[in-house]
Structures are given as C-alpha cells and as structure tokens.
Design a protein around this motif. Structure first.
Motif, short mmCIF file in Angstrom:
data_model
loop_
_atom_site.label_atom_id
_atom_site.label_comp_id
_atom_site.label_asym_id
_atom_site.label_seq_id
_atom_site.Cartn_x
_atom_site.Cartn_y
_atom_site.Cartn_z
N GLU A 16 0.82 -1.22 0.00
CA GLU A 16 0.00 0.00 0.00
C GLU A 16 0.85 1.27 0.00
O GLU A 16 0.51 2.27 0.61
CB GLU A 16 -0.97 0.00 1.19
CG GLU A 16 -1.97 -1.14 1.16
CD GLU A 16 -3.02 -1.06 2.26
OE1 GLU A 16 -4.08 -1.63 2.07
OE2 GLU A 16 -2.74 -0.39 3.29
N PHE A 48 -7.08 1.21 -7.32
CA PHE A 48 -6.62 1.76 -6.04
C PHE A 48 -7.28 3.12 -5.77
O PHE A 48 -7.67 3.83 -6.68
CB PHE A 48 -5.10 1.98 -6.07
CG PHE A 48 -4.29 0.73 -6.16
CD1 PHE A 48 -3.87 0.24 -7.39
CD2 PHE A 48 -3.93 0.04 -5.01
CE1 PHE A 48 -3.11 -0.91 -7.48
CE2 PHE A 48 -3.16 -1.11 -5.09
CZ PHE A 48 -2.76 -1.59 -6.33
N GLU A 49 -7.35 3.42 -4.48
CA GLU A 49 -7.63 4.78 -4.03
C GLU A 49 -6.28 5.40 -3.68
O GLU A 49 -5.48 4.81 -2.93
CB GLU A 49 -8.53 4.77 -2.79
CG GLU A 49 -9.92 4.23 -3.07
CD GLU A 49 -10.77 4.12 -1.81
OE1 GLU A 49 -11.90 3.63 -1.92
OE2 GLU A 49 -10.26 4.52 -0.73
N LYS A 56 -4.47 2.38 -1.67
CA LYS A 56 -5.27 1.37 -0.99
C LYS A 56 -6.22 0.74 -2.00
O LYS A 56 -6.85 1.44 -2.81
CB LYS A 56 -6.06 2.00 0.15
CG LYS A 56 -6.80 1.00 1.02
CD LYS A 56 -7.45 1.71 2.21
CE LYS A 56 -8.15 0.70 3.12
NZ LYS A 56 -8.78 1.38 4.29
N ASN A 58 -9.34 -0.55 -3.84
CA ASN A 58 -10.79 -0.34 -3.76
C ASN A 58 -11.49 -1.68 -3.95
O ASN A 58 -10.83 -2.73 -4.00
CB ASN A 58 -11.24 0.69 -4.79
CG ASN A 58 -10.91 0.29 -6.23
OD1 ASN A 58 -10.74 -0.90 -6.52
ND2 ASN A 58 -10.80 1.27 -7.11
N ALA A 59 -12.80 -1.68 -4.04
CA ALA A 59 -13.55 -2.93 -4.16
C ALA A 59 -13.16 -3.70 -5.41
O ALA A 59 -13.03 -4.94 -5.39
CB ALA A 59 -15.05 -2.65 -4.16
N LYS A 62 -9.66 -5.29 -4.84
CA LYS A 62 -9.68 -6.46 -3.95
C LYS A 62 -10.16 -7.70 -4.70
O LYS A 62 -9.61 -8.80 -4.53
CB LYS A 62 -10.59 -6.19 -2.75
CG LYS A 62 -10.03 -5.16 -1.78
CD LYS A 62 -11.01 -4.86 -0.65
CE LYS A 62 -10.45 -3.80 0.29
NZ LYS A 62 -11.41 -3.44 1.36
#
Length: 294
Positions: A16, A48-49, A56, A58-59, A62
C-alpha cells in the motif's frame, strides 16, 4: 497483460505504498506507477484509491487481487507438478505434526523406505494456521489432534486415544491405576499455552468435572511440561501416543480418567485441490498404515 505487471500489482497491493513497493521490486517509482496505470487503463477500471504515494485497494482491486493470487498459485502448483514428473529433487513432502515423540520414529521408518525424499516440517500453533497453510498449498499435510475443516480440505481419522492424567512417582495418586478427574481439582496443573487447542480441550474436561484447573506452569513445549512433572512440580494431561516411549518413564505414572470420558482423535488433513507429488502420496499411504498397526 504481462506477468511482471501482475507481480507489480500484487506487491503494491500488499505494501500500500508506491515508494516502498518500488524499492522492494528494485524498479523506479515512476516506472512502477506507469505500470499500474497501464494495467488500470487496460482493465478500464481504477484498482486503487490514491493518497499521494500511499495507495489502498478499492472494491474492484480487492476482487482482482483474489484472482491474481489464484493465478499465481496455479502457476506454482504447475511448477511443482512438472518438477515431480521430471523426478527433480526425488520428491518433497511438507507437513505439520503435533505429535513430537511420534515424529522421529515415523520419519525414520518412512525415509528408510524412501531415502531420497526430502521432508520439511513446519511449526504451526493453531487450527487456523493449519487450515490457511493447507488452503494456500504451503504444506502438503497436517497430522494433528485438531480436525482441520474447510471446503477443499480432506480429514481422515487415523486413531482415537484416551487422555490420561500424568503424576510424579511420589504423588499421592501414584499408587492408583485410575482417577475421577474431580479428585484432582486442587492439584497444580502444568499445561500448554492457553492459545493451544489442546489446552482448550483439557480445560473443558476440567469444567465438565466441575472445577477450573489451577495452572501452576504454562509452557510452550510438550517436552518441557513432562520434565516439570517428572521433577514433581505438578500434574498434567497426556496422550500416550503423543508421548511415545516417555509414557513409560519410571519418574511418572499414567492414570486412566474414569469420569468424565476424555478422548482425542488424531487424523491427517490435506487439500484435495492441491497437487500432491508421488512422494507425498506415498507418505500419506505410509502414515495411514503406520497408525493402523498401532
């Protein structure tokens, strides 16, 4: 889509942080960022955010990461399979065994039959760790007193055994053959860590008998527990199978527990979707025969 690009994505998702990921991957940070952006452009969706160099998942990210990890796992399984087909390293068996005194005899007999097989033993503590390592193909087998349950995990019972109460030879119970567990309510117990499944089970048996065990010593190693009992510092629960020859030590006495009925089941677990080498298959067959003969 490049293999290396997916590896970069997996590393960034784990750390991250773009700069840390670039350092671990030994690439420049701009090059890594461009690679991730090209991947997102190809997919047409951000993964990613972003907050500066911190990122990080995002949905979408993932979900994609789970698929990427499955793909890498399949590649690793394929490598294992072709190495086994080619006879490289003469086969490798990786396992966890929670029976420390049985393991040397078991391995000695197996390696006498298959001297070129390499056996790797992992040190695990909990049922969750065993399950995770089986599911992730980190190990081939668990031989344990704790059943390992999962949608892709097979569990085969090898043997069932009663727990005994072990006391020092000079103890007031030492002249007896059996005992009701409630009679030991005020005795100092020497036990494994409260984090272990075996401790949960034995504490449960004490509660069935109507008392909370008085733990005088809490240790990590079965051998250390037995040593303190031999020194006369307390009593403990034991499984004769797990003790091996130490069960007949003249400095201790094994008492049958008549009430409540205390029993554990030993078994072997493996992942049915995980490729097993010929060495691993032979090992599983050997273990089943080893426990059948008692």
């Amino acid at each position: 889509m490049e293999f290396l690009q997916l590896h970069y994505f997996q590393t960034v998702a784990r750390l991250e942080h773009m700069t840390q990921a670039a350092k671990e991957l030994n690439v420049s940070q701009p090059s890594l960022s461009n690679s991730i952006q090209r991947l997102e452009k190809r997919l047409g969706i951000p993964l990613f955010e972003r907050q500066g160099r911190h990122v990080k998942l995002n949905a979408f990210g993932k979900t994609y990461l789970r698929r990427v990890e499955q793909a890498f796992l399949e590649l690793k399984e394929g490598e294992r399979e072709i190495k086994d087909m080619a006879g490289l390293d003469h086969g490798v068996v990786s396992l966890f065994v929670s029976l420390p005194y049985v393991l040397p005899t078991l391995l000695k007999e197996f390696l006498t039959l298959h001297p070129h097989v390499r056996v790797i033993q992992r040190q695990l503590a909990s049922a969750l760790e065993m399950k995770n390592d089986l599911e992730n193909a980190e190990i081939d087998f668990c031989i344990s007193s704790t059943p390992v349950i999962g949608p892709d995990i097979e569990w085969l019972t090898l043997v069932e055994e009663e727990l005994y109460l072990t006391v020092p030879k000079g103890h007031r119970f030492a002249a007896r053959d059996s005992i009701r567990l409630v009679e030991a309510a005020n005795e100092p117990f020497i036990s494994l860590s409260s984090q272990t499944n075996f401790r949960e089970i034995t504490d449960g048996f004490c509660r069935q008998a109507g008392f909370e065990p008085r733990i005088a010593f809490e240790l990590e190693e079965v051998s250390a527990v037995q040593t303190l009992v031999e020194m006369g510092l307390g009593i403990t629960f034991t499984l004769p199978l797990s003790l091996g020859r130490r069960a007949s030590n003249p400095d201790t006495v094994q008492l049958k527990i008549t009430e409540p009925y205390c029993q554990r089941t030993f078994g072997i677990a493996w992942n049915r979707k995980h490729y097993l080498s010929q060495a691993a298959i032979h090992f599983r067959e050997f273990v089943i025969a080893f426990f059948k003969r008692g």
